[in-house]
Design a protein around this motif. Sequence first.
Motif, PDB file in Angstrom:
ATOM      1  N   LEU A  78      31.111   5.452  -1.996  1.00  0.00           N
ATOM      2  CA  LEU A  78      31.650   5.762  -0.670  1.00  0.00           C
ATOM      3  C   LEU A  78      32.451   7.064  -0.683  1.00  0.00           C
ATOM      4  O   LEU A  78      32.371   7.864   0.250  1.00  0.00           O
ATOM      5  N   ALA A  79      33.197   7.281  -1.761  1.00  0.00           N
ATOM      6  CA  ALA A  79      33.998   8.512  -1.872  1.00  0.00           C
ATOM      7  C   ALA A  79      33.088   9.730  -1.957  1.00  0.00           C
ATOM      8  O   ALA A  79      33.360  10.780  -1.361  1.00  0.00           O
ATOM      9  N   LEU A  80      31.989   9.576  -2.669  1.00  0.00           N
ATOM     10  CA  LEU A  80      31.044  10.681  -2.840  1.00  0.00           C
ATOM     11  C   LEU A  80      30.376  11.026  -1.515  1.00  0.00           C
ATOM     12  O   LEU A  80      30.255  12.200  -1.145  1.00  0.00           O
ATOM     13  N   VAL A  81      29.975  10.000  -0.766  1.00  0.00           N
ATOM     14  CA  VAL A  81      29.330  10.229   0.534  1.00  0.00           C
ATOM     15  C   VAL A  81      30.320  10.846   1.511  1.00  0.00           C
ATOM     16  O   VAL A  81      29.974  11.743   2.286  1.00  0.00           O
ATOM     17  N   LYS A  82      31.564  10.388   1.465  1.00  0.00           N
ATOM     18  CA  LYS A  82      32.589  10.936   2.354  1.00  0.00           C
ATOM     19  C   LYS A  82      32.846  12.414   2.051  1.00  0.00           C
ATOM     20  O   LYS A  82      32.991  13.247   2.948  1.00  0.00           O
ATOM     21  N   GLU A  83      32.819  12.748   0.743  1.00  0.00           N
ATOM     22  CA  GLU A  83      33.057  14.139   0.333  1.00  0.00           C
ATOM     23  C   GLU A  83      31.892  15.042   0.752  1.00  0.00           C
ATOM     24  O   GLU A  83      32.085  16.134   1.280  1.00  0.00           O
ATOM     25  N   LYS A  84      30.667  14.556   0.515  1.00  0.00           N
ATOM     26  CA  LYS A  84      29.476  15.380   0.801  1.00  0.00           C
ATOM     27  C   LYS A  84      29.096  15.360   2.283  1.00  0.00           C
ATOM     28  O   LYS A  84      28.359  16.223   2.754  1.00  0.00           O
ATOM     29  N   LYS A  85      29.529  14.317   3.015  1.00  0.00           N
ATOM     30  CA  LYS A  85      29.201  14.092   4.430  1.00  0.00           C
ATOM     31  C   LYS A  85      27.737  13.682   4.639  1.00  0.00           C
ATOM     32  O   LYS A  85      27.434  12.914   5.533  1.00  0.00           O
ATOM     33  N   GLU A  86      26.854  14.185   3.787  1.00  0.00           N
ATOM     34  CA  GLU A  86      25.445  13.788   3.837  1.00  0.00           C
ATOM     35  C   GLU A  86      24.841  14.115   2.478  1.00  0.00           C
ATOM     36  O   GLU A  86      25.012  15.199   1.952  1.00  0.00           O
ATOM     37  N   ILE A  87      24.136  13.132   1.887  1.00  0.00           N
ATOM     38  CA  ILE A  87      23.548  13.352   0.562  1.00  0.00           C
ATOM     39  C   ILE A  87      22.247  12.561   0.457  1.00  0.00           C
ATOM     40  O   ILE A  87      22.138  11.456   0.987  1.00  0.00           O
ATOM     41  N   SER A  88      21.254  13.149  -0.220  1.00  0.00           N
ATOM     42  CA  SER A  88      19.983  12.438  -0.403  1.00  0.00           C
ATOM     43  C   SER A  88      20.157  11.351  -1.448  1.00  0.00           C
ATOM     44  O   SER A  88      21.050  11.424  -2.311  1.00  0.00           O
ATOM     45  N   LEU A  89      19.284  10.351  -1.387  1.00  0.00           N
ATOM     46  CA  LEU A  89      19.345   9.270  -2.369  1.00  0.00           C
ATOM     47  C   LEU A  89      19.073   9.816  -3.774  1.00  0.00           C
ATOM     48  O   LEU A  89      19.688   9.377  -4.749  1.00  0.00           O
ATOM     49  N   THR A  90      18.174  10.811  -3.859  1.00  0.00           N
ATOM     50  CA  THR A  90      17.891  11.439  -5.161  1.00  0.00           C
ATOM     51  C   THR A  90      19.145  12.103  -5.720  1.00  0.00           C
ATOM     52  O   THR A  90      19.465  11.966  -6.910  1.00  0.00           O
ATOM     53  N   GLY A  91      19.867  12.820  -4.859  1.00  0.00           N
ATOM     54  CA  GLY A  91      21.106  13.471  -5.280  1.00  0.00           C
ATOM     55  C   GLY A  91      22.175  12.466  -5.659  1.00  0.00           C
ATOM     56  O   GLY A  91      22.967  12.694  -6.590  1.00  0.00           O
ATOM     57  N   LEU A  92      22.209  11.326  -4.955  1.00  0.00           N
ATOM     58  CA  LEU A  92      23.192  10.275  -5.229  1.00  0.00           C
ATOM     59  C   LEU A  92      22.930   9.622  -6.588  1.00  0.00           C
ATOM     60  O   LEU A  92      23.858   9.303  -7.332  1.00  0.00           O
ATOM     61  N   LYS A  93      21.644   9.474  -6.931  1.00  0.00           N
ATOM     62  CA  LYS A  93      21.263   8.831  -8.201  1.00  0.00           C
ATOM     63  C   LYS A  93      21.683   9.668  -9.418  1.00  0.00           C
ATOM     64  O   LYS A  93      21.857   9.135 -10.505  1.00  0.00           O
ATOM     65  N   VAL A  94      21.840  10.976  -9.221  1.00  0.00           N
ATOM     66  CA  VAL A  94      22.307  11.833 -10.319  1.00  0.00           C
ATOM     67  C   VAL A  94      23.713  11.410 -10.743  1.00  0.00           C
ATOM     68  O   VAL A  94      24.044  11.385 -11.937  1.00  0.00           O
ATOM     69  N   HIS A  95      24.555  11.057  -9.752  1.00  0.00           N
ATOM     70  CA  HIS A  95      25.948  10.650 -10.034  1.00  0.00           C
ATOM     71  C   HIS A  95      26.039   9.156 -10.331  1.00  0.00           C
ATOM     72  O   HIS A  95      26.813   8.734 -11.189  1.00  0.00           O
ATOM     73  N   ILE A  96      25.249   8.345  -9.589  1.00  0.00           N
ATOM     74  CA  ILE A  96      25.298   6.876  -9.745  1.00  0.00           C
ATOM     75  C   ILE A  96      23.854   6.372  -9.861  1.00  0.00           C
ATOM     76  O   ILE A  96      23.169   6.194  -8.841  1.00  0.00           O
ATOM     77  N   PRO A  97      23.346   6.139 -11.057  1.00  0.00           N
ATOM     78  CA  PRO A  97      21.943   5.735 -11.236  1.00  0.00           C
ATOM     79  C   PRO A  97      21.553   4.463 -10.480  1.00  0.00           C
ATOM     80  O   PRO A  97      20.398   4.299 -10.097  1.00  0.00           O
ATOM     81  N   THR A  98      22.504   3.562 -10.246  1.00  0.00           N
ATOM     82  CA  THR A  98      22.180   2.294  -9.558  1.00  0.00           C
ATOM     83  C   THR A  98      22.363   2.392  -8.043  1.00  0.00           C
ATOM     84  O   THR A  98      22.392   1.366  -7.355  1.00  0.00           O
ATOM     85  N   ALA A  99      22.452   3.597  -7.510  1.00  0.00           N
ATOM     86  CA  ALA A  99      22.707   3.784  -6.071  1.00  0.00           C
ATOM     87  C   ALA A  99      21.704   3.061  -5.166  1.00  0.00           C
ATOM     88  O   ALA A  99      22.114   2.492  -4.139  1.00  0.00           O
ATOM     89  N   PRO A 100      20.380   3.039  -5.475  1.00  0.00           N
ATOM     90  CA  PRO A 100      19.436   2.357  -4.568  1.00  0.00           C
ATOM     91  C   PRO A 100      19.806   0.903  -4.291  1.00  0.00           C
ATOM     92  O   PRO A 100      19.625   0.417  -3.170  1.00  0.00           O
TER      93      PRO A 100
END
Length: 812
Positions: free
Chosen positions: A212-234
């Motif tokens: 949630l903190a990452l999404v709030k910081e980026k405002k918008e992020i792709s799932l692929t980009g999110l998986k780089v930071h958190i592999p279990t994001a899906p």
Amino acid sequence: MIPAFYISVAVTLPVMKTYTYRVPDHLQAVCSPGMRVLVPFGRRRVTGYILERQDSCDGFEAKKILDVLDDHPLFPESEISFFKWISDYYIHPLGDVIKTALPSGFDRHDVSCVFVTQQGQDRLHDSGVTPGEKQVLEFVLQRESCTLKQLKKSSKNISLNALVRKMEKQGLIMVSAVLKKDGAMIKKEKFILPGRGVKTPVRMSKKREKLLALVKEKKEISLTGLKVHIPTAPALIKPLADAGYLKIILRQVFRDPLGDPVEPDTPPALTPEQECAVKQVETKSGPGFYAYLLSGITGSGKTEVYMRLVWDVIKKGKNAIVLVPEISLISQTERRFRARFGERIAVIHSSLTQGELLDQWRKIALKTVNIVIGARSAVFSPFENIGVIIVDEEHDASYKQETGLRYNARDLAVVRGKLEACPVILGSATPSLQSYQNVVVKRFEELKLKTRINRYPLPEITLVDLKKYKDGKGEDRIITPELRKAIRICLDTGNQALIFLNRRGFATFPVCLDCGKGLACQYCDVTMTFHKGYNEYRCHLCGYSRPLNIKCPSCGSKKIKPLGFGTEKVESMMKVLFPDARLARMDQDSTAKKGATLKILKNIRNRNVDIIVGTQMLAKGHDFPSITLVGVICADLSLSLPDFRAGERTFQLLAQVAGRAGRGDTPGRVIMQTYNPEHFIIEAARKQDFLEFFHNEAPFRKALMYPPFSRMIQLKMSGTDVAKVKAYAASVAEVLNALLDTQDYQRSLVQILGPIEASIQKISSRFRWQILVKSPSSALINHLIKAMMDHPKAAPKSGIRLIVDVDPYSLM
């Protein structure tokens, strides 16, 4: 009453005409030229392309279109006249022209599929079922269903069609039309945004809090980009989205075929010759078509001229198309253009996946890029407002398509430039005779670059007469002492050497020691080549292979000796002669896997390789400053081929490969081994003198009325029955001569050569005959061939194929 809405449609079938269809009321708002439609055609459904709107259907009742397949045009309306010109000139169906121009996968049509019925399943184990019926039932059941084409390919039964019809009548199988969908689809990806408000609070783990903190910081992020930071994001996002913490949206994304990131460059100062060439084009770059031949010696800076001209049109808000002959060259050109122009570039070539190609095409159509770099198919890029078209290495054979629509991209670039009223630049250090003759007759204007960048000298070229070593032993006949000594000096000074041989494989002539016969391909009239890497003999025409321990098909002997040599053998000899050197081989075999070409080129550029052994893939356009020696193993290989362009191709290849040497601070050297050191083509290549070659070659062409002093169409006839092909070829020649006799004035302007067997009489079990039709007038022979194709006696018989090749590049 609202008037009916009609459209003209080109269907993707082998028919020369276009067809009129009616548009239902609910589809009228979404129909535009350049879109695909699904239309009924006979009992089938096929893809068609909308060409234009029509006010009437000329008195007949038009069928309705079934669906519109696109949400925006795939090509601009201005390109339709270009497609029509291609269809008329190359005598090719318009629908197939457009299909060729578009990325593969843009085609929906009905295919006949075979299904086994319940009755067929019950009958499978019945004693009354015939072996042929059993084979069909088992083949289809293994796959649940299959296409009729797959069934025919798997069966050796020559009366399979009759068997299928009989089984369908008996109710054992069912044949029905199934709509085949697009091969490539738009790629969509999930993007994660902060939610608008929490509906149901959920327990927060550390990972959820981090997400949630990452999404709030980026405002918008792709799932692929999110998986780089958190592999279990899906697994984490769905419960958070359901609870209102996050919002998930689907958005179209483009697959990226471009290479590694490139550092931006600073445009260098132009040489006086470069500046003169750029100004010459820019001063005429108002509305209107101009064709230029940029003839510069190797290493003279043609690419910088291209980039300055592209920069000029980009500043004016226009678009640019840059054609490059080889996929291996596209990487180098793309890197240089990206360093200058950033990410506003699309790349088009056959090594891209269907999805990547579709994305590049959509980027062009949606106007998100304004430069296209690509191989021959890039000439069809769906650009409007084109400011310049550039064809690098315009002489190259790769611009000629040898299957389907047999177009020449260099010629089409000139035609498109004329239709778009923009300048066209054809660049080469060794121009084609066709282009230089256009300079001579003032159709093209010549731009000259006579000196290399930084005043680097042309390499010193030494001819080595191979006749001196004809009785030599071991490697002396292939790698002469002169070449061996030059390689050693090159390596000792820390430079790179390029060894050129335009023949791949290890041994090119396997022969039986008992009966003396060569090991020939079972399906083609050529000998096979031994490939040591695969440990087998291969046919380079049809791909047929035999194991290494094969017995002689003629006498049964196991004593087969692999004679001759190719790049594999040269590479193995280099390993023995120079064990301290790092080697790489670049040919069709070593670059078969995706990404292999770029990997080899990167290793050469990064100096991880000392000796590079290669075919013509390495001969043109590459810029490696550390290559100071080029060794040509045999300069005569293509000199005596039965083709009027054999000499031209040999000169271009030798001059181009020689130009790879000495492009840096260290002067270059070329060792050219040849059996014909006195031949004018070898001598012209030694001097790097195109004009000497042109003035010697052009008189021969003119005397025999070969291009560029005539236009030519080659008719290629093939079939599995040699007698039927021969009879059909004679029938076509008879029709052509009869048509000429009805119009006496044409007889003196048209030459018909043949019919005659092709140089390679059989390829892939098909026997080949050909006819050449020549005339100073392209319109005259175009009209003659169209009249011949409409004649009932010239219609291809069953099992016979007729190919019309306008402006053929190879007569083999």
